[in-house]
Design a protein around this motif. Structure first.
Motif, PDB file in Angstrom:
ATOM      1  N   ILE A  64     123.515  97.753  -0.285  1.00  0.00           N
ATOM      2  CA  ILE A  64     124.178  98.733   0.582  1.00  0.00           C
ATOM      3  C   ILE A  64     124.526  99.974  -0.224  1.00  0.00           C
ATOM      4  O   ILE A  64     125.196  99.896  -1.261  1.00  0.00           O
ATOM      5  CB  ILE A  64     125.452  98.151   1.219  1.00  0.00           C
ATOM      6  CG1 ILE A  64     125.084  96.924   2.069  1.00  0.00           C
ATOM      7  CG2 ILE A  64     126.146  99.199   2.070  1.00  0.00           C
ATOM      8  CD1 ILE A  64     126.288  96.249   2.692  1.00  0.00           C
ATOM      9  N   GLU A  65     124.094 101.122   0.267  1.00  0.00           N
ATOM     10  CA  GLU A  65     124.276 102.383  -0.451  1.00  0.00           C
ATOM     11  C   GLU A  65     125.073 103.351   0.429  1.00  0.00           C
ATOM     12  O   GLU A  65     124.728 103.579   1.582  1.00  0.00           O
ATOM     13  CB  GLU A  65     122.903 102.970  -0.772  1.00  0.00           C
ATOM     14  CG  GLU A  65     122.927 104.293  -1.517  1.00  0.00           C
ATOM     15  CD  GLU A  65     121.508 104.754  -1.828  1.00  0.00           C
ATOM     16  OE1 GLU A  65     120.966 104.348  -2.868  1.00  0.00           O
ATOM     17  OE2 GLU A  65     120.935 105.502  -1.005  1.00  0.00           O
ATOM     18  N   HIS A  66     126.143 103.913  -0.134  1.00  0.00           N
ATOM     19  CA  HIS A  66     126.946 104.933   0.545  1.00  0.00           C
ATOM     20  C   HIS A  66     126.855 106.244  -0.240  1.00  0.00           C
ATOM     21  O   HIS A  66     127.052 106.246  -1.461  1.00  0.00           O
ATOM     22  CB  HIS A  66     128.414 104.521   0.655  1.00  0.00           C
ATOM     23  CG  HIS A  66     128.691 103.488   1.692  1.00  0.00           C
ATOM     24  ND1 HIS A  66     128.728 102.141   1.412  1.00  0.00           N
ATOM     25  CD2 HIS A  66     128.933 103.611   3.027  1.00  0.00           C
ATOM     26  CE1 HIS A  66     128.992 101.470   2.515  1.00  0.00           C
ATOM     27  NE2 HIS A  66     129.116 102.333   3.509  1.00  0.00           N
ATOM     28  N   ILE A  67     126.603 107.328   0.445  1.00  0.00           N
ATOM     29  CA  ILE A  67     126.638 108.657  -0.173  1.00  0.00           C
ATOM     30  C   ILE A  67     128.018 109.252   0.053  1.00  0.00           C
ATOM     31  O   ILE A  67     128.485 109.349   1.188  1.00  0.00           O
ATOM     32  CB  ILE A  67     125.552 109.565   0.417  1.00  0.00           C
ATOM     33  CG1 ILE A  67     124.169 109.000   0.091  1.00  0.00           C
ATOM     34  CG2 ILE A  67     125.687 110.986  -0.127  1.00  0.00           C
ATOM     35  CD1 ILE A  67     123.033 109.782   0.718  1.00  0.00           C
ATOM     36  N   ARG A  68     128.685 109.634  -1.022  1.00  0.00           N
ATOM     37  CA  ARG A  68     130.054 110.122  -0.931  1.00  0.00           C
ATOM     38  C   ARG A  68     130.092 111.629  -0.715  1.00  0.00           C
ATOM     39  O   ARG A  68     129.281 112.367  -1.277  1.00  0.00           O
ATOM     40  CB  ARG A  68     130.833 109.778  -2.203  1.00  0.00           C
ATOM     41  CG  ARG A  68     130.764 108.314  -2.605  1.00  0.00           C
ATOM     42  CD  ARG A  68     131.716 108.017  -3.743  1.00  0.00           C
ATOM     43  NE  ARG A  68     131.651 109.029  -4.792  1.00  0.00           N
ATOM     44  CZ  ARG A  68     132.570 109.170  -5.752  1.00  0.00           C
ATOM     45  NH1 ARG A  68     133.622 108.382  -5.773  1.00  0.00           N
ATOM     46  NH2 ARG A  68     132.444 110.099  -6.677  1.00  0.00           N
ATOM     47  N   ASP A  69     131.063 112.077   0.082  1.00  0.00           N
ATOM     48  CA  ASP A  69     131.217 113.516   0.317  1.00  0.00           C
ATOM     49  C   ASP A  69     131.513 114.260  -0.982  1.00  0.00           C
ATOM     50  O   ASP A  69     131.084 115.399  -1.173  1.00  0.00           O
ATOM     51  CB  ASP A  69     132.344 113.764   1.323  1.00  0.00           C
ATOM     52  CG  ASP A  69     131.990 113.301   2.713  1.00  0.00           C
ATOM     53  OD1 ASP A  69     130.783 113.176   3.014  1.00  0.00           O
ATOM     54  OD2 ASP A  69     132.922 113.052   3.499  1.00  0.00           O
ATOM     55  N   THR A 123     127.492 105.117  -4.016  1.00  0.00           N
ATOM     56  CA  THR A 123     127.933 103.804  -4.448  1.00  0.00           C
ATOM     57  C   THR A 123     126.952 102.757  -3.953  1.00  0.00           C
ATOM     58  O   THR A 123     126.329 102.908  -2.900  1.00  0.00           O
ATOM     59  CB  THR A 123     129.336 103.474  -3.914  1.00  0.00           C
ATOM     60  OG1 THR A 123     129.318 103.458  -2.484  1.00  0.00           O
ATOM     61  CG2 THR A 123     130.345 104.495  -4.403  1.00  0.00           C
ATOM     62  N   LEU A 124     126.807 101.689  -4.730  1.00  0.00           N
ATOM     63  CA  LEU A 124     125.963 100.555  -4.367  1.00  0.00           C
ATOM     64  C   LEU A 124     126.795  99.287  -4.411  1.00  0.00           C
ATOM     65  O   LEU A 124     127.580  99.084  -5.349  1.00  0.00           O
ATOM     66  CB  LEU A 124     124.800 100.409  -5.354  1.00  0.00           C
ATOM     67  CG  LEU A 124     123.664 101.428  -5.275  1.00  0.00           C
ATOM     68  CD1 LEU A 124     122.692 101.195  -6.426  1.00  0.00           C
ATOM     69  CD2 LEU A 124     122.940 101.308  -3.952  1.00  0.00           C
ATOM     70  N   ARG A 125     126.623  98.453  -3.399  1.00  0.00           N
ATOM     71  CA  ARG A 125     127.214  97.124  -3.401  1.00  0.00           C
ATOM     72  C   ARG A 125     126.136  96.145  -2.949  1.00  0.00           C
ATOM     73  O   ARG A 125     125.183  96.531  -2.260  1.00  0.00           O
ATOM     74  CB  ARG A 125     128.436  97.066  -2.479  1.00  0.00           C
ATOM     75  CG  ARG A 125     129.578  97.980  -2.925  1.00  0.00           C
ATOM     76  CD  ARG A 125     130.115  97.596  -4.291  1.00  0.00           C
ATOM     77  NE  ARG A 125     131.230  98.434  -4.738  1.00  0.00           N
ATOM     78  CZ  ARG A 125     131.118  99.438  -5.587  1.00  0.00           C
ATOM     79  NH1 ARG A 125     129.926  99.772  -6.074  1.00  0.00           N
ATOM     80  NH2 ARG A 125     132.169 100.119  -5.948  1.00  0.00           N
ATOM     81  N   GLU A 126     126.266  94.877  -3.313  1.00  0.00           N
ATOM     82  CA  GLU A 126     125.215  93.921  -3.017  1.00  0.00           C
ATOM     83  C   GLU A 126     125.784  92.524  -2.851  1.00  0.00           C
ATOM     84  O   GLU A 126     126.872  92.225  -3.345  1.00  0.00           O
ATOM     85  CB  GLU A 126     124.163  93.918  -4.125  1.00  0.00           C
ATOM     86  CG  GLU A 126     124.723  93.545  -5.490  1.00  0.00           C
ATOM     87  CD  GLU A 126     123.693  93.588  -6.607  1.00  0.00           C
ATOM     88  OE1 GLU A 126     122.525  93.915  -6.352  1.00  0.00           O
ATOM     89  OE2 GLU A 126     124.082  93.274  -7.751  1.00  0.00           O
TER      90      GLU A 126
END
Length: 250
Positions: free
Chosen positions: A164-169, A174-177
């Motif tokens: 799971i990848e989130h692009i931060r403002d 960030t990556l979580r798995e």
């Protein structure tokens, strides 16, 4: 930022029909693709873009491009692949000869891991060509996820890795798995998200670069210059060969 305005390739012609088609798509998408990162060198360049509007007719947000210059022959060879996340796009570039260390360095822009945990996960994904198969993927406004089948024997009990990848403002991603025993279990977690991700199996961060990647880098004459929807598919797609395809993804 766009790196496309320099890619009319004066005095150079495409080396083959595939390169000619990719060049036309690059030129047409100049004002649409969002530039993420690039590693420049001679004879290779490695480019990473985000397609937020589906201009390239793909259901994957990230587009990676490898350009090989042959000034003696007066040609350029272009190859491209679409991927669901930034880390997987970088993995494709590394498999084609880009530097692992460049793409996992910390920074404040959108294309770099935002914390140490994300950097460790990214390093393993980027530097493990052939280890993971893409089984499913999805894209939201700020989140992209990919369900990967891990071929490492240590992950045999729960071989499906949810990435799971989130692009931060404020910059970076960030990556979580977490590991699951089946695609159905992973999708159930995605739908409810009422508990933490289960620990990822075989989540070491030892860098193992494939022979193909090493050979690709050895062909460069100088070191690169660093510049700062879902539904499980019937058959998994090899990470190293996900093609640029077509259909809006957002």
């Amino acid at each position: 930022m766009s790196a496309l305005n320099d890619y009319d390739f004066p005095n150079l012609k495409p080396a083959d029909a595939e390169s000619a088609g990719i060049q036309l798509r690059l030129q047409a998408a100049e004002e649409v693709l969002g530039f993420l990162d690039a590693q420049y060198g001679d004879p290779d360049e490695y480019l990473l873009f985000e397609d937020r509007v589906g201009y390239l007719d793909s259901d994957m947000a990230i587009h990676a491009f490898h350009i090989r210059y042959d000034h003696d022959a007066g040609t350029i060879r272009l190859r491209t692949a679409a991927q669901p996340t930034i880390a997987l796009g970088m993995a494709w570039l590394v498999e084609h000869g880009a530097s692992v260390s460049y793409f996992v360095q910390h920074g404040e822009d959108q294309s770099t891991p935002a914390d140490a945990k994300s950097a460790a996960i990214a390093r393993r994904i980027i530097a493990s060509p052939g280890r993971y198969d893409i089984v499913d993927h999805g894209v939201e406004l700020s989140e992209s996820w990919a369900l990967l089948r891990d071929s490492d024997p240590r992950a045999a009990d729960r071989p499906y890795l949810l990435h799971i990848e989130h692009i931060r403002d404020e910059g970076g991603f960030t990556l979580r798995e977490g590991s699951f025993g089946s695609p159905q279990e992973a999708q159930a977690w995605l739908e409810v998200r009422d508990r933490s991700l289960p620990a990822a199996l075989a989540a070491d961060t030892v860098v193992q670069v494939s022979a193909a990647a090493s050979a690709a880098r050895s062909r460069s004459t100088s070191a690169p210059t660093v510049r700062a929807t879902s539904g499980v598919l019937p058959e998994p797609v090899r990470v190293s060969a996900v093609p640029a395809a077509g259909g809006p993804h957002r």
